[in-house]
Design a protein around this motif. Structure first.
Motif, PDB file in Angstrom:
ATOM      1  N   LEU A  16     161.268 -10.029 -38.257  1.00  0.00           N
ATOM      2  CA  LEU A  16     160.052  -9.289 -38.601  1.00  0.00           C
ATOM      3  C   LEU A  16     158.848 -10.221 -38.656  1.00  0.00           C
ATOM      4  O   LEU A  16     157.748  -9.853 -38.238  1.00  0.00           O
ATOM      5  CB  LEU A  16     160.239  -8.565 -39.928  1.00  0.00           C
TER       6      LEU A  16
ATOM      7  N   LEU B 105     165.279  -7.568 -36.392  1.00  0.00           N
ATOM      8  CA  LEU B 105     164.956  -6.253 -35.849  1.00  0.00           C
ATOM      9  C   LEU B 105     165.924  -5.910 -34.723  1.00  0.00           C
ATOM     10  O   LEU B 105     165.822  -6.431 -33.611  1.00  0.00           O
ATOM     11  CB  LEU B 105     163.510  -6.237 -35.349  1.00  0.00           C
TER      12      LEU B 105
ATOM     13  N   ARG C  84     161.675   1.421 -30.480  1.00  0.00           N
ATOM     14  CA  ARG C  84     162.289   0.081 -30.391  1.00  0.00           C
ATOM     15  C   ARG C  84     161.496  -0.795 -29.417  1.00  0.00           C
ATOM     16  O   ARG C  84     162.061  -1.608 -28.704  1.00  0.00           O
ATOM     17  CB  ARG C  84     163.758   0.167 -29.984  1.00  0.00           C
TER      18      ARG C  84
ATOM     19  N   ALA D 176     164.794  -2.478 -39.000  1.00  0.00           N
ATOM     20  CA  ALA D 176     164.921  -3.668 -39.833  1.00  0.00           C
ATOM     21  C   ALA D 176     166.311  -3.769 -40.454  1.00  0.00           C
ATOM     22  O   ALA D 176     166.767  -2.837 -41.132  1.00  0.00           O
ATOM     23  CB  ALA D 176     163.860  -3.654 -40.930  1.00  0.00           C
TER      24      ALA D 176
ATOM     25  N   ASN E 147     163.984  -3.616 -28.615  1.00  0.00           N
ATOM     26  CA  ASN E 147     163.957  -4.476 -29.810  1.00  0.00           C
ATOM     27  C   ASN E 147     163.964  -5.960 -29.457  1.00  0.00           C
ATOM     28  O   ASN E 147     164.650  -6.772 -30.088  1.00  0.00           O
ATOM     29  CB  ASN E 147     165.125  -4.137 -30.751  1.00  0.00           C
TER      30      ASN E 147
ATOM     31  N   THR F  24     160.460   0.058 -34.875  1.00  0.00           N
ATOM     32  CA  THR F  24     161.581  -0.856 -34.750  1.00  0.00           C
ATOM     33  C   THR F  24     162.475  -0.737 -35.979  1.00  0.00           C
ATOM     34  O   THR F  24     162.152  -0.022 -36.925  1.00  0.00           O
ATOM     35  CB  THR F  24     161.095  -2.303 -34.547  1.00  0.00           C
TER      36      THR F  24
ATOM     37  N   ILE G  86     158.181   0.466 -39.328  1.00  0.00           N
ATOM     38  CA  ILE G  86     159.403  -0.277 -39.622  1.00  0.00           C
ATOM     39  C   ILE G  86     160.416   0.690 -40.222  1.00  0.00           C
ATOM     40  O   ILE G  86     160.216   1.206 -41.322  1.00  0.00           O
ATOM     41  CB  ILE G  86     159.146  -1.423 -40.609  1.00  0.00           C
TER      42      ILE G  86
END
Length: 285
Positions: A104, A51, A10, A41, A22, A39, A120
């Motif tokens: 993103l 994210l 993250r 999505a 994040n 991270t 991702i």
């Protein structure tokens, strides 16, 4: 020895310190200190990819968006999921660090160094449908290269769709500890196909995982054992492993973990380690 990639979990997770997980500052720190980042999505109601670690799975499915937000933002969310809010609403929310939840698109713009990797993880239901055109456009522009991207998820049907939509990208199934039960990812929706799965012989030999034709299996450090590795090599031959260290802030044994890395890295079996911070000995491999 072939060294595994070191990816920030993250971005970074610093147990109360800033930058907050994040967030764009967390992503920048991971890019500065490691080989890239992982991270999560999720999808807004009107199709924007944000994210944030909205859902978690330990012994049950839990939705955790509000725990990442400040007080006014929690009040605005009022128990809703991200996919029940528009992107305009989500852009008003603030993380505990007062940072907005990044998109993103904003995060892809950070990847100026073509050596850095972005993993991702698809958490939101249907997020792959928005991901395919966005990544096609980004790849066509040359702003990021296929080798910089890894797509992972517990949602095996979504990974199958991504094989068709983005065949040039590497994909990995996120599996839980062997003791964890199979559980639906989106229990409110009636979807019985998209599930959290344990890393067991039954899962590894299942028709759904075999059909997914994956590149990686993503497992927690608690499952990074000789027994599990032997099962993977037997039942998913040719696959590489990515290990995430979710016990780092608790009982993580860096010495034992380093030994595991040393035993599994030389043949390329261990592709990457996803870490919360960049402080322990394992991160100097």
């Amino acid at each position: 020895m072939s060294k595994p990639l070191i990816l920030g979990h993250r971005g970074v997770m610093l147990n109360g310190a800033l930058p907050y997980q994040n967030s764009l500052p967390a992503f920048r720190l991971a890019l500065a200190r490691g080989d890239g980042l992982e991270t999560d999505a999720c999808l807004s109601r009107d199709g924007e990819i944000f994210l944030v670690h909205e859902a978690s799975y330990l012994d049950q499915v839990a939705y955790t968006l509000e725990e990442h937000l400040d007080g006014p933002s929690r009040a605005r969310v009022n128990g809703r999921r991200l996919d029940q809010m528009t992107q305009a609403e989500i852009r008003t929310l603030r993380l505990l660090s007062a940072e907005p939840i990044p998109t993103l698109k904003e995060t892809l713009a950070l990847f100026e160094d073509k050596a850095k990797v972005l993993n991702i993880e698809l958490k939101g239901q249907g997020v792959f449908r928005a991901l395919i055109p966005l990544l096609r456009q980004t790849l066509a522009s040359g702003r990021i290269e296929a080798g910089q991207l890894i797509l992972s998820s517990s949602d095996i049907p979504a990974l199958l769709e991504l094989r068709q939509g983005l065949p040039q990208l590497k994909r990995g199934a996120v599996l839980g500890p062997p003791h964890s039960p199979r559980a639906p990812m989106y229990p409110w929706s009636g979807d019985t196909r998209s599930c959290y799965l344990p890393v067991t012989a039954a899962t590894l030999s299942s028709a759904e995982l075999q059909a997914a034709d994956l590149d990686y299996l993503v497992i927690p450090d608690s499952a990074a054992t000789p027994e599990v590795f032997s099962l993977i090599k037997k039942l998913q031959p040719g696959k590489q492993v990515i290990v995430w260290v979710y016990s780092e802030m608790g009982s993580h044994d860096a010495g034992a973990f380093n030994r595991m890395v040393a035993e599994n890295a030389p043949d390329g079996f261990l592709h990457a380690v996803i870490v919360d911070s960049f402080a322990a000995p394992v991160y100097t491999l």
